[in-house]
Write an enzyme that holds these catalytic residues in place. Structure first.
Site, short mmCIF file in Angstrom:
data_model
loop_
_atom_site.label_atom_id
_atom_site.label_comp_id
_atom_site.label_asym_id
_atom_site.label_seq_id
_atom_site.Cartn_x
_atom_site.Cartn_y
_atom_site.Cartn_z
N GLY A 1 39.51 7.29 11.37
CA GLY A 1 38.85 8.33 12.16
C GLY A 1 38.91 9.79 11.38
N ALA B 1 34.85 5.89 12.90
CA ALA B 1 34.08 6.69 14.05
C ALA B 1 34.37 8.00 13.75
CB ALA B 1 34.65 6.34 15.14
N SER B 2 33.32 9.21 13.68
CA SER B 2 33.52 10.43 13.63
C SER B 2 34.30 10.90 14.80
CB SER B 2 32.36 11.08 13.52
OG SER B 2 31.55 11.16 14.66
N ASN B 3 34.53 10.15 15.78
CA ASN B 3 34.90 10.56 17.03
C ASN B 3 35.34 9.18 17.92
OD1 ASN B 3 35.52 11.64 19.76
ND2 ASN B 3 34.65 13.51 19.40
N PHE B 4 36.65 8.90 18.36
CA PHE B 4 36.95 7.82 19.00
C PHE B 4 36.79 8.13 20.54
CE2 PHE B 4 38.75 6.70 15.27
CZ PHE B 4 38.37 5.31 15.05
N HIS C 1 36.45 23.62 17.37
CA HIS C 1 37.56 22.68 16.91
C HIS C 1 38.67 23.75 16.53
CE1 HIS C 1 34.93 19.45 16.71
NE2 HIS C 1 36.00 18.64 16.91
N HIS C 2 39.94 23.10 16.39
CA HIS C 2 41.38 24.09 16.02
C HIS C 2 41.22 24.31 14.60
CE1 HIS C 2 42.26 20.26 13.79
NE2 HIS C 2 41.95 19.61 14.84
N LYS D 1 41.32 22.08 11.32
CA LYS D 1 40.31 21.02 10.99
C LYS D 1 39.51 21.51 9.73
CE LYS D 1 36.53 18.35 12.98
NZ LYS D 1 36.99 17.21 12.25
N GLY E 1 32.42 15.88 11.85
CA GLY E 1 31.63 14.53 11.84
C GLY E 1 30.60 14.15 13.01
N THR E 2 31.36 14.57 14.12
CA THR E 2 30.84 14.44 15.48
C THR E 2 29.53 15.32 15.49
OG1 THR E 2 32.75 14.06 16.53
CG2 THR E 2 31.11 14.21 17.83
#
Length: 240
Positions: free
Chosen positions: A73, A98-101, A133-134, A137, A143-144
């Site tokens: 991830g 995956a950029s996001n699961f 995002h936090h 990161k 990526g998403t």
């Protein structure tokens, strides 16, 4: 499942909690202090990797010779995608990235692609992508956000890349804007704005459980797959 965790930060620890609750076993916990132990991973069905963009490729190089399926991830390494393809081919392993699961974000992606194909007929709307995002990161845009943007570009003729300027061929670059604030698991919003209204799609992660559950789903899925590269689209079978 017997799972080795490479990366034992917030995501790794949450995956461990959910995995143990479901009866899975954690065989190894690799942190920044014991990365040399990656090569000693044994008696494991799958490796789940959540680390940093600057260490991901080196991790894959250490993991691939083990012959164990990999789920990752980590984002921000795609410029080196050819190296990953070569590792998968050389060592004949299933590799899931995956950029996001989150299942919800992939539903959002499918809807966004459909909306882009509609908005392609309405040039009065200007598109943009924003993500929150936090502060921990490391990669920006996420990526998403880049995955969402790539889908929009593929389905909308006015745009051909990410950024803030107009290209010489008359096509526009899609603005992608990043925000970093305390304790935000992840929010992504797609905007189409005209001089009279705004059409938008928004996905907000309420916590990290959606990502952790998706990673475990991916791990279960990849156990039955032949060597090759897989994504959430293979798992969810969405029309993107």
């Amino acid at each position: 499942m017997r799972i080795a965790l490479v990366g034992y930060g917030k995501m790794g620890k949450r995956i461990e909690t959910l995995a143990v609750e479901k009866g899975h076993e954690i065989t190894h916990r690799i942190t920044t202090s014991n990365t040399a132990e990656i090569s000693t991973i044994r008696n494991t069905d799958v490796i789940i990797e959540f680390t940093r963009p600057d260490s991901a490729i080196d991790n894959y190089k250490k993991m691939a010779p083990l012959g164990i399926p990999i789920v990752t991830g980590t984002t921000g390494w795609n410029k080196d995608f050819t190296q990953v393809e070569n590792l998968v081919e050389k060592f004949k392993i299933p590799f899931f990235y995956a950029s996001n699961f989150s299942v919800g974000i992939h539903i959002t992606l499918a809807v966004s692609n459909y909306l882009a194909s509609i908005m392609n007929k309405f040039p009065g709307y200007e598109a943009r992508v924003e993500e929150w995002h936090h502060t921990q990161k490391k990669d920006a845009p996420s990526g998403t956000a880049l995955t969402l943007s790539a889908g929009m570009i593929a389905h909308h003729n006015a745009y051909s890349d990410y950024g803030m300027t107009e290209l010489s061929d008359g096509k526009k670059i899609l603005p992608v804007i990043s925000h970093r604030e305390d304790d935000i698991p992840g929010t992504h919003e797609i905007f189409y704005q005209s001089d009279v209204d705004v059409v938008s799609i928004k996905h907000t992660a309420l916590n990290r459980d959606g990502f952790a559950r998706g990673a475990l789903q991916a791990a279960q899925f990849i156990l039955d797959q032949k060597p090759g590269i897989y994504t959430m689209n293979n798992l969810l079978n969405l029309a993107l």
